[in-house]
Design a protein around this motif. Structure first.
Motif, short mmCIF file in Angstrom:
data_model
loop_
_atom_site.label_atom_id
_atom_site.label_comp_id
_atom_site.label_asym_id
_atom_site.label_seq_id
_atom_site.Cartn_x
_atom_site.Cartn_y
_atom_site.Cartn_z
N PHE A 180 0.86 -1.13 0.11
CA PHE A 180 0.10 -0.25 -0.01
C PHE A 180 1.02 1.35 -0.07
O PHE A 180 0.65 2.32 -0.76
N LEU A 181 1.88 1.46 1.05
CA LEU A 181 2.72 2.42 1.15
C LEU A 181 3.51 2.40 -0.28
O LEU A 181 4.05 3.86 -0.69
N ALA A 182 3.84 1.49 -1.00
CA ALA A 182 4.68 1.50 -2.31
C ALA A 182 3.66 2.21 -3.27
O ALA A 182 4.34 2.31 -4.30
N GLY A 183 2.33 2.28 -3.14
CA GLY A 183 1.49 2.64 -4.15
C GLY A 183 1.08 1.63 -4.83
O GLY A 183 0.51 2.12 -6.11
N LEU A 184 1.13 0.56 -4.54
CA LEU A 184 0.51 -0.67 -5.38
C LEU A 184 -1.24 -0.43 -5.62
O LEU A 184 -1.63 0.17 -4.48
N ASN A 185 -1.70 -0.88 -6.26
CA ASN A 185 -3.36 -1.18 -6.27
C ASN A 185 -3.67 -1.57 -4.95
O ASN A 185 -3.57 -2.84 -4.80
N LEU A 186 -4.79 -0.89 -4.34
CA LEU A 186 -5.24 -1.42 -3.21
C LEU A 186 -6.05 -2.65 -3.18
O LEU A 186 -5.84 -3.57 -2.40
N ALA A 187 -6.92 -2.95 -4.31
CA ALA A 187 -7.91 -3.93 -4.19
C ALA A 187 -6.92 -5.19 -4.76
O ALA A 187 -7.11 -6.15 -4.02
N TRP A 188 -6.01 -5.29 -5.78
CA TRP A 188 -5.30 -6.37 -5.89
C TRP A 188 -4.04 -6.76 -5.02
O TRP A 188 -3.95 -7.97 -4.76
N THR A 189 -3.63 -5.88 -4.26
CA THR A 189 -2.94 -6.04 -3.25
C THR A 189 -3.63 -6.77 -1.94
O THR A 189 -3.08 -7.92 -1.58
N ALA A 190 -4.81 -6.27 -1.58
CA ALA A 190 -5.69 -7.00 -0.52
C ALA A 190 -6.07 -8.35 -1.02
O ALA A 190 -5.76 -9.37 -0.16
N LEU A 191 -6.21 -8.81 -2.27
CA LEU A 191 -6.67 -9.86 -2.93
C LEU A 191 -5.31 -10.67 -2.78
O LEU A 191 -5.51 -11.87 -2.38
N ALA A 192 -4.25 -10.30 -3.10
CA ALA A 192 -3.13 -11.27 -3.19
C ALA A 192 -2.71 -11.59 -1.78
O ALA A 192 -2.51 -12.63 -1.48
N GLY A 193 -3.04 -10.68 -0.79
CA GLY A 193 -2.67 -10.87 0.63
C GLY A 193 -3.82 -12.11 0.94
O GLY A 193 -3.26 -13.01 1.86
N ASP A 194 -4.93 -11.96 0.87
CA ASP A 194 -5.98 -13.05 1.15
C ASP A 194 -5.50 -14.35 0.41
O ASP A 194 -5.64 -15.50 1.22
N GLY A 195 -5.09 -14.35 -0.65
CA GLY A 195 -4.50 -15.90 -1.55
C GLY A 195 -3.27 -16.08 -0.76
O GLY A 195 -3.16 -17.24 -0.67
N ALA A 196 -2.65 -15.40 -0.18
CA ALA A 196 -1.45 -15.79 0.46
C ALA A 196 -1.78 -16.54 1.90
O ALA A 196 -1.22 -17.44 2.46
N CYS A 197 -3.00 -16.14 2.54
CA CYS A 197 -3.43 -16.73 3.72
C CYS A 197 -4.03 -18.20 3.28
O CYS A 197 -4.08 -18.71 4.29
#
Length: 192
Positions: free
Chosen positions: A170-187
């Protein structure tokens, strides 16, 4: 972000944290402060609706265990979740929409609005403490022995690592939705 919160719930983090907060609180006023801070901080990080849904049953359980009045703490939970959510782009759906369409960087948004959220939480606590002063003075926290679900350290560590990675993105400026979705996929693989 709601899915990340759900993984914290599966790890029994909220029950564990609620019990720690109750055992650390010595007075009803201090517990009110901790509920205010916990709700405000978590809602800035995880979405205010999710925090309200996840923490309400736990706050009720803690308050009943401590034999305290429900109203001050539930109002603190609800108002603090709304106030704290102002601090980040992922704190509430409105901020997410603003961030998506305005392309304001996550860090710039937080630098601008986190101070307002902090001041708002302080004002909220003062108002609640003053408004419920007689109800809070009339009670003491009582302790009852009860079973607490054990914190799933493995899942909690995974969620914390993913959470830190999400916010770094998020702080690096990546897309919020895709970043959160990728995080869910990691869990997710642990519970697939």
């Amino acid at each position: 972000m709601m899915l990340v919160s759900a993984y914290l719930y599966l790890a029994h983090f909220f029950e564990w944290a609620a019990e720690r907060v109750l055992s650390f609180s010595r007075t009803p006023q201090r517990l009110l402060l901790y509920v205010t801070l916990t709700s405000g901080i978590l809602s800035a990080l995880l979405v205010n609706d999710t925090i309200s849904l996840m923490l309400t049953p736990l706050v009720i359980a803690v308050i009943r265990r401590g034999k305290l009045p429900l109203l001050p703490y539930l109002i603190a939970l609800a108002t603090s979740a709304n106030i704290g959510s102002v601090a980040t782009l992922v704190g509430n759906p409105q901020n997410m929409i603003i961030g998506h369409f305005s392309h304001i960087p996550f860090s710039q948004f937080s630098r601008s609005l986190a101070p307002a959220a902090i001041v708002g939480l302080a004002i909220n606590f003062v108002i609640l403490r003053f408004g419920f002063r007689s109800a809070l003075r009339a009670v003491v926290i009582e302790r009852e022995l009860h079973a607490i679900p054990k914190l799933d350290h493995g899942l909690f560590a995974i969620v914390c690592a993913v959470f830190v990675a999400i916010f770094a993105c998020f702080l690096a400026g990546l897309n919020l939705a895709w970043t959160a979705l990728a995080g869910d996929g990691a869990c997710a693989p642990r519970y697939a």
